[in-house]
Scaffold this active site. Sequence first.
Site, PDB file in Angstrom:
ATOM      1  N   LYS A   9      26.243  64.075 -55.598  1.00 24.65           N
ATOM      2  CA  LYS A   9      25.533  63.642 -54.392  1.00 24.65           C
ATOM      3  C   LYS A   9      26.489  63.402 -53.209  1.00 24.65           C
ATOM      4  O   LYS A   9      27.706  63.256 -53.406  1.00 24.65           O
ATOM      5  CB  LYS A   9      24.748  62.367 -54.715  1.00 24.65           C
ATOM      6  CG  LYS A   9      23.622  62.577 -55.729  1.00 24.65           C
ATOM      7  CD  LYS A   9      22.825  61.286 -55.940  1.00 24.65           C
ATOM      8  CE  LYS A   9      21.658  61.494 -56.876  1.00 24.65           C
ATOM      9  NZ  LYS A   9      20.828  60.266 -57.024  1.00 24.65           N
ATOM     10  N   TYR A  49      12.193  65.382 -55.869  1.00 15.50           N
ATOM     11  CA  TYR A  49      11.895  63.948 -55.981  1.00 15.50           C
ATOM     12  C   TYR A  49      10.397  63.684 -55.830  1.00 15.50           C
ATOM     13  O   TYR A  49      10.009  62.622 -55.322  1.00 15.50           O
ATOM     14  CB  TYR A  49      12.709  63.163 -54.947  1.00 15.50           C
ATOM     15  CG  TYR A  49      14.189  63.050 -55.305  1.00 15.50           C
ATOM     16  CD1 TYR A  49      14.597  62.664 -56.582  1.00 15.50           C
ATOM     17  CD2 TYR A  49      15.177  63.308 -54.358  1.00 15.50           C
ATOM     18  CE1 TYR A  49      15.946  62.559 -56.913  1.00 15.50           C
ATOM     19  CE2 TYR A  49      16.533  63.198 -54.672  1.00 15.50           C
ATOM     20  CZ  TYR A  49      16.906  62.824 -55.957  1.00 15.50           C
ATOM     21  OH  TYR A  49      18.247  62.705 -56.285  1.00 15.50           O
ATOM     22  N   ASN A 112      24.279  56.787 -55.926  1.00 14.93           N
ATOM     23  CA  ASN A 112      24.768  56.649 -57.311  1.00 14.93           C
ATOM     24  C   ASN A 112      25.464  57.920 -57.819  1.00 14.93           C
ATOM     25  O   ASN A 112      25.449  58.225 -58.995  1.00 14.93           O
ATOM     26  CB  ASN A 112      23.637  56.198 -58.236  1.00 14.93           C
ATOM     27  CG  ASN A 112      22.424  57.102 -58.148  1.00 14.93           C
ATOM     28  OD1 ASN A 112      22.495  58.166 -57.540  1.00 14.93           O
ATOM     29  ND2 ASN A 112      21.331  56.705 -58.756  1.00 14.93           N
ATOM     30  N   HIS A 115      23.140  63.235 -59.921  1.00 17.25           N
ATOM     31  CA  HIS A 115      21.793  63.417 -60.474  1.00 17.25           C
ATOM     32  C   HIS A 115      21.945  64.183 -61.781  1.00 17.25           C
ATOM     33  O   HIS A 115      22.772  65.087 -61.873  1.00 17.25           O
ATOM     34  CB  HIS A 115      20.914  64.230 -59.525  1.00 17.25           C
ATOM     35  CG  HIS A 115      19.690  64.781 -60.220  1.00 17.25           C
ATOM     36  ND1 HIS A 115      18.541  64.037 -60.367  1.00 17.25           N
ATOM     37  CD2 HIS A 115      19.475  65.961 -60.862  1.00 17.25           C
ATOM     38  CE1 HIS A 115      17.658  64.752 -61.066  1.00 17.25           C
ATOM     39  NE2 HIS A 115      18.198  65.923 -61.373  1.00 17.25           N
ATOM     40  N   GLU A 126      14.342  72.240 -63.189  1.00 16.19           N
ATOM     41  CA  GLU A 126      15.357  71.968 -62.161  1.00 16.19           C
ATOM     42  C   GLU A 126      16.391  73.090 -62.071  1.00 16.19           C
ATOM     43  O   GLU A 126      16.855  73.418 -60.973  1.00 16.19           O
ATOM     44  CB  GLU A 126      16.036  70.628 -62.451  1.00 16.19           C
ATOM     45  CG  GLU A 126      15.077  69.461 -62.250  1.00 16.19           C
ATOM     46  CD  GLU A 126      15.722  68.089 -62.402  1.00 16.19           C
ATOM     47  OE1 GLU A 126      15.099  67.100 -61.970  1.00 16.19           O
ATOM     48  OE2 GLU A 126      16.826  67.992 -62.960  1.00 16.19           O
TER      49      GLU A 126
HETATM   50  P1  IDP Z   1      17.713  58.900 -61.907  1.00 13.50           P
HETATM   51  O1  IDP Z   1      18.522  59.580 -60.818  1.00 13.50           O
HETATM   52  O2  IDP Z   1      18.544  57.922 -62.677  1.00 13.50           O
HETATM   53  O3  IDP Z   1      16.985  59.886 -62.796  1.00 13.50           O
HETATM   54  P2  IDP Z   1      15.151  58.367 -60.593  1.00 13.50           P
HETATM   55  O4  IDP Z   1      14.257  57.202 -60.895  1.00 13.50           O
HETATM   56  O5  IDP Z   1      14.709  59.718 -60.994  1.00 13.50           O
HETATM   57  O6  IDP Z   1      16.602  57.994 -61.198  1.00 13.50           O
HETATM   58  O7  IDP Z   1      15.416  58.325 -59.028  1.00 13.50           O
HETATM   59  C1  IDP Z   1      16.033  59.409 -58.380  1.00 13.50           C
HETATM   60  C2  IDP Z   1      17.008  58.898 -57.361  1.00 13.50           C
HETATM   61  O8  IDP Z   1      16.296  58.148 -56.361  1.00 13.50           O
HETATM   62  C3  IDP Z   1      18.035  57.889 -57.894  1.00 13.50           C
HETATM   63  O9  IDP Z   1      19.133  58.492 -58.533  1.00 13.50           O
HETATM   64  C4  IDP Z   1      18.428  57.176 -56.627  1.00 13.50           C
HETATM   65  O10 IDP Z   1      19.325  57.963 -55.851  1.00 13.50           O
HETATM   66  C5  IDP Z   1      17.097  57.076 -55.906  1.00 13.50           C
HETATM   67  N1  IDP Z   1      16.398  55.818 -56.226  1.00 13.50           N
HETATM   68  C6  IDP Z   1      15.713  55.519 -57.350  1.00 13.50           C
HETATM   69  N2  IDP Z   1      15.209  54.273 -57.304  1.00 13.50           N
HETATM   70  C7  IDP Z   1      15.584  53.763 -56.110  1.00 13.50           C
HETATM   71  C8  IDP Z   1      15.367  52.484 -55.455  1.00 13.50           C
HETATM   72  O11 IDP Z   1      14.726  51.568 -55.973  1.00 13.50           O
HETATM   73  N3  IDP Z   1      15.910  52.339 -54.207  1.00 13.50           N
HETATM   74  C9  IDP Z   1      16.627  53.326 -53.592  1.00 13.50           C
HETATM   75  N4  IDP Z   1      16.852  54.533 -54.168  1.00 13.50           N
HETATM   76  C10 IDP Z   1      16.347  54.748 -55.406  1.00 13.50           C
HETATM   77 MG    MG Z   2      15.478  61.190 -62.253  1.00 14.01          MG
END
Ligand code: IDP
Ligand code: MG
Length: 153
Positions: A9, A49, A112, A115, A126
Amino acid sequence: MERTLVLVKPDALQRSLIGQILQRFERKGLKLVGMKMMSLSDAILREHYAHLADKPFFAGLAKFMKSTPVIVMCWEGVEVVSTVRLLCGITKSREADTGSIRGDFAMSVSCNVVHASDSVATAEKEIQRFFSKDELFEYDKTEYAHVYSDDEM
Ligand code: IDP
Ligand code: MG
């Protein structure tokens, strides 16, 4: 053999972490079968997303994911989808296990650094979303003889 999709990312690009992140997957013994740099459009982000489309943070997430190009990688291995999720750690980086990529390199929920596909079915979708067929490669990785035992392959 199973395949999974990884995105490095924009926060990782800004922080010069691409090499260290790639090395995590390499040293684990996974096989790289596709890699490129690309800018993400609103259309691909809405699809990627879709499960978060009605969340209040979606607009911010899309803006973040468009702030620089991303590195797109396809990794192959036995049970690679769950293995890569473990290597990445949980979404909320502050609580991700030490030793995982998010646990070692990040503090944020949104920024974070990586992905990774969350299931075999998602991975298939994907990989198709981000790669055309001619961007994915098949080759013998001789190291596999040392990475896996015969009964696992
Ligand atoms: P993942 O990346 O661990 O699979 P997902 O729930 O699929 O998590 O969410 C996708 C991405 O959306 C996350 O990696 C993060 O960048 C963002 N995200 C998820 N939850 C939040 C939140 O509560 N606040 C801000 N960004 C979030
Ligand atoms: Mg995810």
